[in-house]
Design an enzyme around this catalytic site. Structure first.
Site, PDB file in Angstrom:
ATOM      1  N   ARG A  77      56.668  17.188 -13.169  1.00 38.61           N
ATOM      2  CA  ARG A  77      55.614  16.835 -12.213  1.00 38.61           C
ATOM      3  C   ARG A  77      55.979  17.353 -10.830  1.00 38.61           C
ATOM      4  O   ARG A  77      55.112  17.724 -10.036  1.00 38.61           O
ATOM      5  CB  ARG A  77      55.384  15.315 -12.167  1.00 38.61           C
ATOM      6  CG  ARG A  77      54.409  14.920 -11.048  1.00 38.61           C
ATOM      7  CD  ARG A  77      53.821  13.541 -11.193  1.00 38.61           C
ATOM      8  NE  ARG A  77      54.786  12.493 -11.379  1.00 38.61           N
ATOM      9  CZ  ARG A  77      55.604  12.004 -10.439  1.00 38.61           C
ATOM     10  NH1 ARG A  77      55.585  12.500  -9.224  1.00 38.61           N
ATOM     11  NH2 ARG A  77      56.445  11.039 -10.735  1.00 38.61           N
ATOM     12  N   TYR A 130      31.374  23.870  -1.882  1.00 38.12           N
ATOM     13  CA  TYR A 130      31.178  23.527  -3.295  1.00 38.12           C
ATOM     14  C   TYR A 130      30.684  22.077  -3.359  1.00 38.12           C
ATOM     15  O   TYR A 130      31.214  21.204  -2.650  1.00 38.12           O
ATOM     16  CB  TYR A 130      32.514  23.714  -4.030  1.00 38.12           C
ATOM     17  CG  TYR A 130      32.551  23.068  -5.389  1.00 38.12           C
ATOM     18  CD1 TYR A 130      31.650  23.435  -6.388  1.00 38.12           C
ATOM     19  CD2 TYR A 130      33.495  22.091  -5.690  1.00 38.12           C
ATOM     20  CE1 TYR A 130      31.695  22.835  -7.632  1.00 38.12           C
ATOM     21  CE2 TYR A 130      33.553  21.496  -6.936  1.00 38.12           C
ATOM     22  CZ  TYR A 130      32.641  21.870  -7.902  1.00 38.12           C
ATOM     23  OH  TYR A 130      32.679  21.271  -9.134  1.00 38.12           O
ATOM     24  N   ASP A 202      38.324  27.167   1.910  1.00 31.90           N
ATOM     25  CA  ASP A 202      38.251  27.376   0.462  1.00 31.90           C
ATOM     26  C   ASP A 202      37.924  28.851   0.241  1.00 31.90           C
ATOM     27  O   ASP A 202      36.832  29.311   0.569  1.00 31.90           O
ATOM     28  CB  ASP A 202      37.162  26.469  -0.139  1.00 31.90           C
ATOM     29  CG  ASP A 202      37.121  26.542  -1.659  1.00 31.90           C
ATOM     30  OD1 ASP A 202      37.480  27.589  -2.216  1.00 31.90           O
ATOM     31  OD2 ASP A 202      36.702  25.547  -2.283  1.00 31.90           O
ATOM     32  N   LYS A 227      38.879  29.982 -11.313  1.00 37.54           N
ATOM     33  CA  LYS A 227      37.871  31.021 -11.181  1.00 37.54           C
ATOM     34  C   LYS A 227      38.511  32.416 -11.198  1.00 37.54           C
ATOM     35  O   LYS A 227      39.030  32.814 -12.215  1.00 37.54           O
ATOM     36  CB  LYS A 227      37.061  30.767  -9.902  1.00 37.54           C
ATOM     37  CG  LYS A 227      36.556  29.302  -9.760  1.00 37.54           C
ATOM     38  CD  LYS A 227      35.632  28.941 -10.879  1.00 37.54           C
ATOM     39  CE  LYS A 227      34.838  27.666 -10.745  1.00 37.54           C
ATOM     40  NZ  LYS A 227      35.485  26.411 -10.520  1.00 37.54           N
TER      41      LYS A 227
HETATM   42  C1  LIG Z   1      34.333  27.097  -4.355  1.00 34.81           C
HETATM   43  C2  LIG Z   1      34.910  26.051  -5.255  1.00 34.81           C
HETATM   44  N1  LIG Z   1      35.903  25.265  -4.803  1.00 34.81           N
HETATM   45  C3  LIG Z   1      36.446  24.303  -5.578  1.00 34.81           C
HETATM   46  C4  LIG Z   1      36.008  24.081  -6.861  1.00 34.81           C
HETATM   47  C5  LIG Z   1      36.643  22.991  -7.688  1.00 34.81           C
HETATM   48  O1  LIG Z   1      37.549  23.599  -8.589  1.00 34.81           O
HETATM   49  P1  LIG Z   1      37.889  23.006 -10.044  1.00 34.81           P
HETATM   50  O2  LIG Z   1      36.633  23.041 -10.851  1.00 34.81           O
HETATM   51  O3  LIG Z   1      38.947  23.953 -10.519  1.00 34.81           O
HETATM   52  O4  LIG Z   1      38.390  21.618  -9.825  1.00 34.81           O
HETATM   53  C6  LIG Z   1      34.982  24.857  -7.386  1.00 34.81           C
HETATM   54  C7  LIG Z   1      34.502  24.623  -8.764  1.00 34.81           C
HETATM   55  O5  LIG Z   1      33.491  25.098  -9.207  1.00 34.81           O
HETATM   56  C8  LIG Z   1      34.411  25.877  -6.562  1.00 34.81           C
HETATM   57  O6  LIG Z   1      33.405  26.654  -7.002  1.00 34.81           O
END
Ligand SMILES: Cc1ncc(COP(=O)(O)O)c(C=O)c1O
Length: 413
Positions: A77, A130, A202, A227
């Site tokens: 962990r 997001y 992000d 992604k």
């Molecule tokens: C731009 C963006 N940030 C964060 C996330 C969250 O990531 P996760 O689905 O891996 O938890 C997503 C998920 O679709 C995303 O598109």
């Protein structure tokens, strides 16, 4: 904001990187992703990192974590040799001092936000984040006495006016989700710092191949590594990259966010090796498809990085090396047209998520922004005919043909 802990026996600090063979400073990103996670001490000299599928490690009674930090593993962990490989590659790609990986992008985001804030703090967040991030900020942070102020894309043109003095944390995504609006990250960094705040970006949509927010002044970069970084739609992972001191605050004892497991880390390390190649093709596919569908009679508007305004085009040209493989289309016929388009595409899969080798299409109202009220959707310009696309690495001509034929079917009686 709370002060960073002065010394913490549960943390590893940046020393972990000394295990990796240093790369010459002149290598480019395509080389860095292939050779960046190389270690001289892999089992049996294997070229590919082994999967250390173990929760715990040999730890004799005379060993102390503080004295053996750079050498010893205690518990997965906290730290695992397989997980360290993609951690190092992503750290180097984003140009940070240190990085941590988590079991999901939301793990990286929640661990970062919860570690950096305290009751009474205020956060400024772009409305075009997001949906899950917005949901987390607005649903959970008020319970801990943290206020969240959302900034619309239009108001975000003036970062200084958007970030009041005394703000603790600013969270930005560019290009935005799902309308691909572009925001000036250098200006946001300046505005955040002037107000005494940290800037977290992000960078999932852009990828470190196309954009490096830390170089533009951001303090932290997060990714849904699920992604583009993983790239094959076969794992869930998240990353945060920044200065050693901020990463230490975020993951001092590895309690928040949940760690990445070794098998997913192995897949992520494998996927990362082709990141630069994949993104180059995805940049091309985005550009080709956006151009090809723009004038189609079924299309009301194509949303593509830089196409929001002349100013956005100038910012995108300045801060992005490529525009990425994401685009959204607002269809003239609303929800029925969106449904028809999704069922007419032959190569593009209807599915949530993005960044994989296969092209995907999703209706944000039903996927990434499904928890939003109609009012929230309306404020953000997420209309009923909006479809978001993540373009894969297929032949550009094949995708253009699939889109054009499917759009023809949307307009045919
Ligand atoms: C731009 C963006 N940030 C964060 C996330 C969250 O990531 P996760 O689905 O891996 O938890 C997503 C998920 O679709 C995303 O598109």
């Amino acid at each position: 904001m709370s002060d960073p802990p002065s010394s913490d026996p549960g943390s590893e600090g940046p020393k972990r990187r000394s295990r990796f063979e240093p790369l010459p400073p002149w290598v480019g990103p395509s080389t860095a992703v292939v050779h960046g996670g190389r270690r001289p001490d892999y089992n049996a000299g294997s070229v590919v990192p082994p999967i250390y599928q173990t929760s715990t490690f040999h730890w004799p009674a005379d060993r102390s974590e503080s004295s053996d930090r750079a050498e010893a593993y205690l518990y997965s962990r906290v730290r695992n040799p397989t997980v360290e490989v993609p951690t190092e590659v992503i750290r180097a790609l984003e140009g940070g001092e240190d990085a941590r990986l988590f079991g999901s992008g939301m793990g990286a985001i929640t661990a970062s936000v919860l570690s950096l804030l305290r009751s009474g703090d205020s956060v400024v967040a772009l409305a075009g984040l997001y949906g899950g991030t917005t949901d987390f900020l607005t649903d959970h942070l008020p319970r801990f006495g943290v206020t969240v102020r959302e900034v619309s894309d239009d108001a975000a043109r003036d970062p200084v006016a958007s970030v009041p003095p005394g703000t603790a944390l600013v969270i930005v995504e560019s290009p935005t989700n799902p309308l691909l609006r572009v925001h000036d990250l250098a200006q946001w960094a300046e505005a955040a710092h002037r107000a005494g705040a940290l800037l977290l970006v992000d960078n999932t949509f852009a990828t470190p191949i196309n954009q490096n927010p830390l170089a533009l002044g951001a303090d932290l970069v997060v990714h849904s590594a699920t992604k583009y970084l993983g790239g094959h739609s076969d794992l869930i992972a998240g990353a945060v990259v920044g200065s050693a001191s901020l990463i230490q605050r975020i993951d001092a004892k590895s309690y928040l966010g949940a760690p990445l497991d070794p098998f997913a880390a192995f897949l992520l390390a494998r996927g990362l090796k082709t990141l630069a190649l994949r993104v180059a093709r995805q940049n091309e596919n985005g550009r080709r498809v956006a151009g090809a569908v723009r004038a189609h009679p079924a299309v009301a508007r194509v949303h593509y990085p830089g196409w929001g305004s002349g100013e956005e085009e100038a910012v995108a040209a300045r801060q992005m090396r490529g525009r990425g493989g994401m685009l959204s289309i607002s269809l003239n016929g609303g929800a029925p047209a969106a449904e028809r388009l999704l069922s007419s595409l032959r190569l593009v899969h209807p599915a949530a998520s993005l960044g994989g080798v296969e092209s995907l299409a999703s209706v944000p109202r039903k996927t990434s922004h499904r928890h939003f009220t109609s009012e929230q959707l309306g404020e953000r310009g997420i209309d009923e005919g909006l479809v978001r696309f993540s373009l894969g690495i297929e032949e550009p001509e094949d995708l253009v043909r699939d889109f054009t034929e499917a759009l023809d079917r949307v307009t045919s009686p």
